[in-house]
Enzyme design. Structure first.
Site, PDB file in Angstrom:
ATOM      1  N   ASN A  52      49.142  37.891  26.135  1.00 20.23           N
ATOM      2  CA  ASN A  52      48.941  36.879  26.850  1.00 20.23           C
ATOM      3  C   ASN A  52      48.247  36.016  26.037  1.00 20.23           C
ATOM      4  O   ASN A  52      47.890  36.260  24.688  1.00 20.23           O
ATOM      5  CB  ASN A  52      48.138  37.254  28.181  1.00 20.23           C
ATOM      6  CG  ASN A  52      46.957  37.841  27.924  1.00 20.23           C
ATOM      7  OD1 ASN A  52      46.103  37.283  27.040  1.00 20.23           O
ATOM      8  ND2 ASN A  52      46.503  39.177  28.149  1.00 20.23           N
TER       9      ASN A  52
ATOM     10  N   ASP B 129      47.802  43.685  32.981  1.00 25.89           N
ATOM     11  CA  ASP B 129      47.948  44.272  34.096  1.00 25.89           C
ATOM     12  C   ASP B 129      48.850  45.336  34.125  1.00 25.89           C
ATOM     13  O   ASP B 129      48.728  46.288  34.758  1.00 25.89           O
ATOM     14  CB  ASP B 129      48.336  43.265  35.341  1.00 25.89           C
ATOM     15  CG  ASP B 129      47.416  42.479  35.446  1.00 25.89           C
ATOM     16  OD1 ASP B 129      46.119  42.783  35.518  1.00 25.89           O
ATOM     17  OD2 ASP B 129      47.441  40.995  35.823  1.00 25.89           O
TER      18      ASP B 129
ATOM     19  N   LYS C 139      62.632  51.253  17.426  1.00 22.27           N
ATOM     20  CA  LYS C 139      63.027  50.002  17.695  1.00 22.27           C
ATOM     21  C   LYS C 139      64.348  49.915  18.523  1.00 22.27           C
ATOM     22  O   LYS C 139      65.384  50.610  18.323  1.00 22.27           O
ATOM     23  CB  LYS C 139      63.124  49.009  16.422  1.00 22.27           C
ATOM     24  CG  LYS C 139      63.302  47.645  16.815  1.00 22.27           C
ATOM     25  CD  LYS C 139      63.667  46.708  15.647  1.00 22.27           C
ATOM     26  CE  LYS C 139      64.147  45.416  16.224  1.00 22.27           C
ATOM     27  NZ  LYS C 139      64.779  44.761  15.011  1.00 22.27           N
TER      28      LYS C 139
ATOM     29  N   PRO D 115      44.809  50.776  33.968  1.00 25.59           N
ATOM     30  CA  PRO D 115      43.650  50.888  34.772  1.00 25.59           C
ATOM     31  C   PRO D 115      42.786  49.772  34.734  1.00 25.59           C
ATOM     32  O   PRO D 115      42.765  48.809  33.895  1.00 25.59           O
ATOM     33  CB  PRO D 115      42.907  51.885  33.914  1.00 25.59           C
ATOM     34  CG  PRO D 115      43.393  51.982  32.510  1.00 25.59           C
ATOM     35  CD  PRO D 115      44.773  51.559  32.621  1.00 25.59           C
ATOM     36  N   ASP D 116      42.062  49.158  35.852  1.00 28.07           N
ATOM     37  CA  ASP D 116      41.194  48.436  36.102  1.00 28.07           C
ATOM     38  C   ASP D 116      39.857  48.642  35.706  1.00 28.07           C
ATOM     39  O   ASP D 116      39.182  49.377  36.056  1.00 28.07           O
ATOM     40  CB  ASP D 116      40.940  47.872  37.634  1.00 28.07           C
ATOM     41  CG  ASP D 116      40.668  46.500  37.681  1.00 28.07           C
ATOM     42  OD1 ASP D 116      39.543  46.098  36.964  1.00 28.07           O
ATOM     43  OD2 ASP D 116      40.942  45.414  38.340  1.00 28.07           O
ATOM     44  N   ILE D 117      39.770  48.233  34.190  1.00 30.88           N
ATOM     45  CA  ILE D 117      38.512  48.545  33.676  1.00 30.88           C
ATOM     46  C   ILE D 117      37.070  48.156  34.283  1.00 30.88           C
ATOM     47  O   ILE D 117      36.308  48.732  34.533  1.00 30.88           O
ATOM     48  CB  ILE D 117      38.421  48.039  32.172  1.00 30.88           C
ATOM     49  CG1 ILE D 117      39.546  48.580  31.598  1.00 30.88           C
ATOM     50  CG2 ILE D 117      37.113  48.506  31.383  1.00 30.88           C
ATOM     51  CD1 ILE D 117      39.976  47.856  30.015  1.00 30.88           C
TER      52      ILE D 117
ATOM     53  N   PHE E 282      35.362  38.181  34.758  1.00 35.30           N
ATOM     54  CA  PHE E 282      35.784  36.977  34.568  1.00 35.30           C
ATOM     55  C   PHE E 282      37.277  36.740  35.316  1.00 35.30           C
ATOM     56  O   PHE E 282      38.069  37.852  35.372  1.00 35.30           O
ATOM     57  CB  PHE E 282      36.252  36.570  33.221  1.00 35.30           C
ATOM     58  CG  PHE E 282      35.130  35.787  32.300  1.00 35.30           C
ATOM     59  CD1 PHE E 282      33.850  36.511  32.415  1.00 35.30           C
ATOM     60  CD2 PHE E 282      35.181  34.648  31.998  1.00 35.30           C
ATOM     61  CE1 PHE E 282      32.901  35.716  31.611  1.00 35.30           C
ATOM     62  CE2 PHE E 282      34.214  33.826  31.426  1.00 35.30           C
ATOM     63  CZ  PHE E 282      33.145  34.489  31.334  1.00 35.30           C
TER      64      PHE E 282
ATOM     65  N   LYS F 207      38.356  38.270  44.585  1.00 34.99           N
ATOM     66  CA  LYS F 207      38.178  39.086  43.248  1.00 34.99           C
ATOM     67  C   LYS F 207      36.628  39.737  43.153  1.00 34.99           C
ATOM     68  O   LYS F 207      36.767  41.024  42.916  1.00 34.99           O
ATOM     69  CB  LYS F 207      38.388  38.356  41.921  1.00 34.99           C
ATOM     70  CG  LYS F 207      39.158  39.148  41.095  1.00 34.99           C
ATOM     71  CD  LYS F 207      39.825  38.042  40.014  1.00 34.99           C
ATOM     72  CE  LYS F 207      41.171  37.769  40.221  1.00 34.99           C
ATOM     73  NZ  LYS F 207      41.690  37.054  39.196  1.00 34.99           N
TER      74      LYS F 207
ATOM     75  N   LYS G 160      36.776  43.869  43.150  1.00 43.76           N
ATOM     76  CA  LYS G 160      36.255  44.723  41.909  1.00 43.76           C
ATOM     77  C   LYS G 160      35.090  45.218  42.164  1.00 43.76           C
ATOM     78  O   LYS G 160      34.593  45.938  41.297  1.00 43.76           O
ATOM     79  CB  LYS G 160      36.429  43.700  40.687  1.00 43.76           C
ATOM     80  CG  LYS G 160      37.674  42.974  40.661  1.00 43.76           C
ATOM     81  CD  LYS G 160      38.371  43.280  39.391  1.00 43.76           C
ATOM     82  CE  LYS G 160      39.915  42.445  38.971  1.00 43.76           C
ATOM     83  NZ  LYS G 160      40.264  42.882  37.978  1.00 43.76           N
TER      84      LYS G 160
HETATM   85  N1  CTP Z   1      40.237  43.433  33.861  1.00 42.60           N
HETATM   86  C1  CTP Z   1      39.863  44.674  33.751  1.00 42.60           C
HETATM   87  N2  CTP Z   1      41.014  45.667  33.673  1.00 42.60           N
HETATM   88  C2  CTP Z   1      42.091  45.134  33.933  1.00 42.60           C
HETATM   89  C3  CTP Z   1      42.527  43.811  34.430  1.00 42.60           C
HETATM   90  C4  CTP Z   1      41.461  42.933  34.457  1.00 42.60           C
HETATM   91  O1  CTP Z   1      38.763  45.176  33.524  1.00 42.60           O
HETATM   92  N3  CTP Z   1      43.336  46.147  34.054  1.00 42.60           N
HETATM   93  C5  CTP Z   1      38.992  42.348  34.217  1.00 42.60           C
HETATM   94  C6  CTP Z   1      39.377  41.103  33.242  1.00 42.60           C
HETATM   95  O2  CTP Z   1      38.301  41.561  32.159  1.00 42.60           O
HETATM   96  C7  CTP Z   1      38.414  40.262  34.333  1.00 42.60           C
HETATM   97  C8  CTP Z   1      38.620  40.536  35.699  1.00 42.60           C
HETATM   98  O3  CTP Z   1      39.102  41.820  35.596  1.00 42.60           O
HETATM   99  O4  CTP Z   1      36.648  40.551  34.084  1.00 42.60           O
HETATM  100  C9  CTP Z   1      39.588  39.692  36.137  1.00 42.60           C
HETATM  101  O5  CTP Z   1      40.875  39.784  35.712  1.00 42.60           O
HETATM  102  P1  CTP Z   1      41.917  38.955  36.099  1.00 42.60           P
HETATM  103  O6  CTP Z   1      43.263  39.022  35.272  1.00 42.60           O
HETATM  104  O7  CTP Z   1      41.942  37.699  36.483  1.00 42.60           O
HETATM  105  O8  CTP Z   1      42.316  39.556  37.485  1.00 42.60           O
HETATM  106  P2  CTP Z   1      43.450  40.443  37.976  1.00 42.60           P
HETATM  107  O9  CTP Z   1      42.638  41.839  38.650  1.00 42.60           O
HETATM  108  O10 CTP Z   1      44.321  40.816  36.835  1.00 42.60           O
HETATM  109  O11 CTP Z   1      44.054  39.768  39.288  1.00 42.60           O
HETATM  110  P3  CTP Z   1      45.259  38.747  39.118  1.00 42.60           P
HETATM  111  O12 CTP Z   1      46.084  38.943  37.970  1.00 42.60           O
HETATM  112  O13 CTP Z   1      46.167  39.015  40.324  1.00 42.60           O
HETATM  113  O14 CTP Z   1      44.626  37.525  39.229  1.00 42.60           O
END
Ligand code: CTP
Length: 422
Positions: free
Chosen positions: A234, A302, A312, A329-331, A348, A362, A366
């Site tokens: 990204n 994500d 490759k 995983p959502d850290i 963030f 969010k 979260k």
């Molecule tokens: N984050 C994380 N682990 C992930 C995705 C996001 O820890 N797998 C954390 C980011 O570091 C940030 C926050 O979650 O602090 C929000 O990330 P964002 O990308 O805006 O949110 P998403 O949960 O991915 O939601 P969306 O993409 O639907 O806006």
């Protein structure tokens, strides 16, 4: 006069010569210093030089009857307000992590109930070795404060982290830990600390409201492999996260910065861990715990490919390969329910519409304490400026657009206030 007292333990590394300059600076700040030298430290600096600088006897031997009768090893740390190990070799860190006490320095360290600051200096490979990193993690968990080494050319001709920070920076850190005013004018040869973006932080550095706080910052994107040469990425540049880590360190915090793949210099006084994927980032975050505050600025991918082939992927006529994805995983969310949940957990939110509304959703989803929402519909990602909306359960605080280092400083001052309130 209530003069603050430092017990300085000098161990045997090439950087030991800088301990003399450190003593000079500390004394100029009005602090008293008593020194203990290990046997190998005396190969680099003579006890006589140290004694002249401290204007005191130098201690070195556990079983020296004269020393023990005049002032025992327990007394040495009892009479100090802070124990500083500078330079701290890989060897002494390993002994401390294992609880070994086989000389005066290690016995003091095992017996002391005073705060301990270790200022490591060693060859880059020794610093990066998993054993040293394991020992450092153990020491942090034991409550030892570690000042991150600088990066740069080393006496051994190699380049990387492991250099002893300059004595003025160490003196400043010691003053911050003691709550002792640091007079920047009393140091010499001090270059201003800079943050990404080039702005110099002012002499206000003497004010260290984050002293003694451990702060974790994640920054940058993650890269998720599709095959050995392609990846999902990204537009995150990492600049905002690096500016936040720099501001936290400048305010006196002990900062661990976990960075995705970016091309940015490590801010002074920050311990940096480079990672590539979301899974790597999660493991590094786990390893850095416990911390007082975590600021999760990274734009974590994500999704990742279910399977990245070892070879490759080749073009196959008109057949377009499907990208089979799975969720990362959502850290941030996992930290919110972690046994070592930071006292202050900040996420963030990069949004392109309904900024505050999405951030509020969010925040609940979260389980963090604050969401710092920013509008990424313009050129924020990779740009020099940012505007924040700090969303908490109590409301929204909207800050106007500023340079990323300026807004980072403002955020870290707010973090310091929140941590001070408990
Ligand atoms: N984050 C994380 N682990 C992930 C995705 C996001 O820890 N797998 C954390 C980011 O570091 C940030 C926050 O979650 O602090 C929000 O990330 P964002 O990308 O805006 O949110 P998403 O949960 O991915 O939601 P969306 O993409 O639907 O806006």
């Amino acid at each position: 006069m209530n003069e603050k007292r430092i017990l300085l333990i000098v161990t045997g590394g090439i950087a030991a010569y800088k301990s003399l300059e450190l003593v000079r600076l500390l004394k100029r700040q009005g602090l008293s210093v008593r020194a203990v030298m290990t046997q190998s430290a005396t190969e680099f600096v003579t006890p006589l030089s140290m004694s002249v600088m401290t204007e005191d006897q130098v201690y070195g031997h556990m079983f020296d009857l004269k020393e023990e009768s005049e002032i025992g090893h327990i007394q040495l740390s009892r009479q100090a307000d802070l124990v500083v190990i500078c330079p701290a070799t890989a060897n002494i860190l390993a002994k401390m992590a294992a609880g070994i006490s086989d000389d005066l320095a290690t016995t003091i360290l095992l017996a002391t109930d005073k705060p301990v600051l270790a200022v490591p200096a060693m060859n880059v490979r020794m610093w990066n070795h998993p054993a040293t990193q394991r020992n450092l993690a153990q020491l942090r968990a034991d409550g030892v404060h570690i000042m991150a080494p600088d990066e740069g050319a080393m006496a051994c001709g190699e380049f990387g982290p492991g250099r002893l920070p300059e004595p003025p920076a160490i003196a400043e850190r010691i003053c911050a830990m003691l709550g002792h005013d640091f007079d920047i004018m009393l140091t010499s040869g001090r270059s201003p600390t800079t943050v990404p973006g080039g702005a110099a932080l002012s002499a206000e550095l003497a004010h260290c409201p984050l002293s003694g706080q451990r702060i974790l910052v994640t920054a940058g994107p993650t890269h998720e492999a599709i095959d050995p040469v392609r990846y999902i990425a990204n537009r995150s540049s990492g600049r905002q996260g690096f500016a936040i880590a720099a501001a936290a360190a400048a305010l006196g915090a002990e900062v661990t910065l976990i960075a995705g793949p970016v091309h940015l210099a490590t801010p002074p006084g920050v311990a940096r861990i480079d990672v590539e994927t979301a899974i790597d980032m999660q493991a590094a975050v786990e390893k850095a715990l416990p911390v007082d505050a975590a600021i999760m600025v990274a734009a974590v991918a994500d999704w990742r490919a279910v399977q990245a082939p070892e070879q490759k992927i080749k073009k196959d006529g008109g057949n377009i390969p499907a990208l089979n994805l799975t969720e990362n995983p959502d850290i941030l969310a996992s930290l919110a329910t972690h046994a070592h949940r930071p006292r202050l957990l900040i996420g963030f939110a990069a949004e392109t519409e309904k900024i505050v509304e999405h951030a509020q959703t969010k925040l609940a989803k979260k389980g963090c304490d604050w969401i710092v929402a920013n509008d990424v519909s313009g050129d924020v990602m990779g740009g020099a400026n940012n505007a924040f909306h700090i969303v908490t359960k109590d409301g929204v605080d909207s800050w106007p657009e500023s340079a990323k280092d300026v807004i980072a400083r403002k955020l870290m001052e707010k973090v310091a206030d929140a941590l001070a309130k408990g």
